[in-house]
Design a protein around this motif. Sequence first.
Motif, short mmCIF file in Angstrom:
data_model
loop_
_atom_site.label_atom_id
_atom_site.label_comp_id
_atom_site.label_asym_id
_atom_site.label_seq_id
_atom_site.Cartn_x
_atom_site.Cartn_y
_atom_site.Cartn_z
N MET A 1 0.82 -1.21 0.00
CA MET A 1 0.00 0.00 0.00
C MET A 1 0.86 1.27 0.00
O MET A 1 0.50 2.24 -0.63
N ILE A 4 1.82 2.36 -3.48
CA ILE A 4 0.68 2.94 -4.20
C ILE A 4 0.44 4.36 -3.72
O ILE A 4 0.27 5.28 -4.52
N GLU A 5 0.47 4.57 -2.41
CA GLU A 5 0.30 5.92 -1.86
C GLU A 5 1.42 6.85 -2.31
O GLU A 5 1.18 8.00 -2.67
N THR A 11 -5.85 3.91 -2.01
CA THR A 11 -5.75 2.60 -1.36
C THR A 11 -7.10 2.12 -0.84
O THR A 11 -7.19 1.05 -0.26
N ASP A 12 -8.13 2.92 -1.06
CA ASP A 12 -9.48 2.49 -0.70
C ASP A 12 -10.50 3.30 -1.50
O ASP A 12 -10.18 4.30 -2.11
N PRO A 21 -11.24 -1.00 1.50
CA PRO A 21 -9.79 -0.96 1.23
C PRO A 21 -9.39 -1.96 0.15
O PRO A 21 -10.10 -2.93 -0.12
N TYR A 57 1.34 -4.99 -8.14
CA TYR A 57 2.43 -4.59 -7.25
C TYR A 57 3.50 -5.66 -7.30
O TYR A 57 3.21 -6.85 -7.32
#
Length: 171
Positions: A1, A4-5, A11-12, A21, A57
């Motif tokens: 996560m 990604i952030e 993330t949700d 999420p 990912y």
Amino acid sequence: MAEIERRGGETDIEGEKRSTPLSVVERTDGIALLRAVGWRWYGKRVKPRMVELAYLYGKDDAGPWAVRVPGAATTVTEGLSWLTPAAVVKARAAGRRVRRQGDVYAIETTKGRDGRGELPDAHEWRPETRRLVHRPSDGRKHRPLVLPWPVEFAVQRTIAMGRGNGWSEGD
């Protein structure tokens, strides 16, 4: 996560009263597909609607990576297939060599087409040493990719991170 952030991704899915999420739905060959399906809240004047969000990912020589793929992707294979340019699929079917570095594919070609194709800003083709160098703007470093045969380049497609759905580079 966190990757990604870091890249500006969601993330949700934010609903009116709860969030949905991302969760891992499949792992294969060191790549995970993260996915969320939920009702997105747009405010009191707009009805919520069902949305899907998906990312691939993994880790490579420069560390973790994440790319957004269509929310309808339910397997790693579907996500990877969507990312792969048609020129790569065609080259593999013809038995030509294909190598990948980040979001760029190097496809075996003829001498007359050597070095052609699109390269994002973070990539540099050095024909005198036959190396594809990738230096992302965030400071990560990839090992140069040595390509002793004639190559042309193709860039994978991805969806931009964040709530939009425009195209983006996949680095």
